[in-house]
Design a protein around this motif. Structure first.
Motif, PDB file in Angstrom:
ATOM      1  N   ASP A   1     -12.899 -20.458 -15.853  1.00 52.52           N
ATOM      2  CA  ASP A   1     -11.451 -20.302 -15.953  1.00 52.52           C
ATOM      3  C   ASP A   1     -10.740 -21.122 -14.874  1.00 52.52           C
ATOM      4  OD1 ASP A   1      -9.091 -19.339 -17.011  1.00 52.52           O
ATOM      5  OD2 ASP A   1      -9.109 -17.524 -15.796  1.00 52.52           O
TER       6      ASP A   1
ATOM      7  N   SER B   1      -6.391 -22.320 -13.675  1.00 52.08           N
ATOM      8  CA  SER B   1      -4.956 -22.229 -13.903  1.00 52.08           C
ATOM      9  C   SER B   1      -4.299 -23.211 -12.940  1.00 52.08           C
ATOM     10  CB  SER B   1      -4.463 -20.798 -13.657  1.00 52.08           C
ATOM     11  OG  SER B   1      -3.073 -20.720 -13.910  1.00 52.08           O
TER      12      SER B   1
ATOM     13  N   SER C   1      -3.894 -23.099 -18.327  1.00 49.86           N
ATOM     14  CA  SER C   1      -5.133 -22.398 -18.016  1.00 49.86           C
ATOM     15  C   SER C   1      -6.136 -22.613 -19.138  1.00 49.86           C
ATOM     16  CB  SER C   1      -4.865 -20.901 -17.853  1.00 49.86           C
ATOM     17  OG  SER C   1      -4.495 -20.337 -19.099  1.00 49.86           O
TER      18      SER C   1
ATOM     19  N   GLU D   1      -7.347 -20.290 -20.808  1.00 47.70           N
ATOM     20  CA  GLU D   1      -6.885 -19.411 -21.886  1.00 47.70           C
ATOM     21  C   GLU D   1      -5.858 -20.115 -22.778  1.00 47.70           C
ATOM     22  OE1 GLU D   1      -4.540 -15.163 -22.405  1.00 47.70           O
ATOM     23  OE2 GLU D   1      -5.660 -15.536 -20.559  1.00 47.70           O
ATOM     24  N   ASP D   2      -4.988 -20.947 -22.178  1.00 45.10           N
ATOM     25  CA  ASP D   2      -3.998 -21.687 -22.965  1.00 45.10           C
ATOM     26  C   ASP D   2      -4.654 -22.656 -23.935  1.00 45.10           C
ATOM     27  OD1 ASP D   2      -1.830 -20.478 -21.626  1.00 45.10           O
ATOM     28  OD2 ASP D   2      -1.903 -21.991 -20.030  1.00 45.10           O
TER      29      ASP D   2
ATOM     30  N   GLU E   1      -7.683 -22.188 -25.287  1.00 44.64           N
ATOM     31  CA  GLU E   1      -8.604 -21.468 -26.164  1.00 44.64           C
ATOM     32  C   GLU E   1      -8.192 -21.643 -27.628  1.00 44.64           C
ATOM     33  OE1 GLU E   1      -9.361 -16.850 -26.717  1.00 44.64           O
ATOM     34  OE2 GLU E   1     -10.065 -17.598 -24.763  1.00 44.64           O
TER      35      GLU E   1
ATOM     36  N   GLU F   1     -14.134 -22.824 -27.860  1.00 47.58           N
ATOM     37  CA  GLU F   1     -14.553 -21.697 -27.023  1.00 47.58           C
ATOM     38  C   GLU F   1     -14.669 -22.082 -25.556  1.00 47.58           C
ATOM     39  OE1 GLU F   1     -16.415 -22.178 -30.138  1.00 47.58           O
ATOM     40  OE2 GLU F   1     -14.800 -20.905 -30.881  1.00 47.58           O
TER      41      GLU F   1
END
Length: 185
Positions: free
Chosen positions: A26, A28, A38, A40-41, A43, A158
């Motif tokens: 991870d 950010s 990040s 997550e952004d 993903e 992923e």
């Protein structure tokens, strides 16, 4: 002797399997627009990753040009669901504004897909490059330049690095486009 050969072969297989695809840790960071980006952004979207810096006098300008050429091919093929992420290896110099000015020197078909990242220390990005991309980052003691790898990395939806390519010379544009297309299908 046969036992030693088998042991050596087994060691090699284990070593090579350890060097296989790896999930990205991870992060950010801040991009050239001042937005936080990040893992997550990203993903659910495949992305091309690389390492550059704005006052690079050698490999970064052709690498950035090559990325813009790859984007032209992706656009020509009708591929739209991807991102391009370039981690700065000189974050003390590369502010978001500096990186935005750097990117404006290139003909980029769709800048909204680009994230030139900064907002960490050089030590942090050196470790991140090593741990996640098996790449290196270090200062050149003879100049203000930073020595770093010249690969492009394809990261799947992923967050797993699935391939890497030469990003400086003999860039396999068609392979990159095909590999990205395969991820999207």
């Amino acid at each position: 002797m046969r036992f030693v050969s088998c042991a050596a072969l087994l060691s090699l297989v284990l070593l090579l399997s350890a060097c296989g695809n790896s999930a990205i840790e991870d992060f950010s960071y801040t991009d050239q627009r001042g937005d936080t980006v990040s893992l997550e952004d990203l993903e659910g979207t495949p992305w091309l990753a690389t390492f550059v810096f704005t006052n690079c006098e050698t490999v970064c300008p052709p690498m950035t040009f090559n990325l813009s050429s790859i984007q032209e091919e992706l656009e020509a093929e009708g591929l739209e669901d991807y991102q391009i992420v370039a981690f700065s290896v000189d974050p003390a110099v590369d502010t978001p504004e500096t990186m935005q000015a750097y990117l404006s020197n290139y003909t980029v078909p769709d800048e909204s897909k680009w994230h030139l990242l900064t907002g960490y220390t050089q030590l942090e990005i050196a470790q991140y490059a090593k741990d996640n991309f098996k790449s290196f980052v270090r200062n050149d003691p003879e100049s203000d330049q930073v020595i770093h790898g010249t690969s492009f990395y394809l990261v799947d939806q992923e967050g797993v690095v699935v391939n890497n390519y030469d990003g400086f010379d003999n860039v396999p544009v068609k392979d990159i486009v095909n590999d990205l297309r395969n991820l999207l299908e």
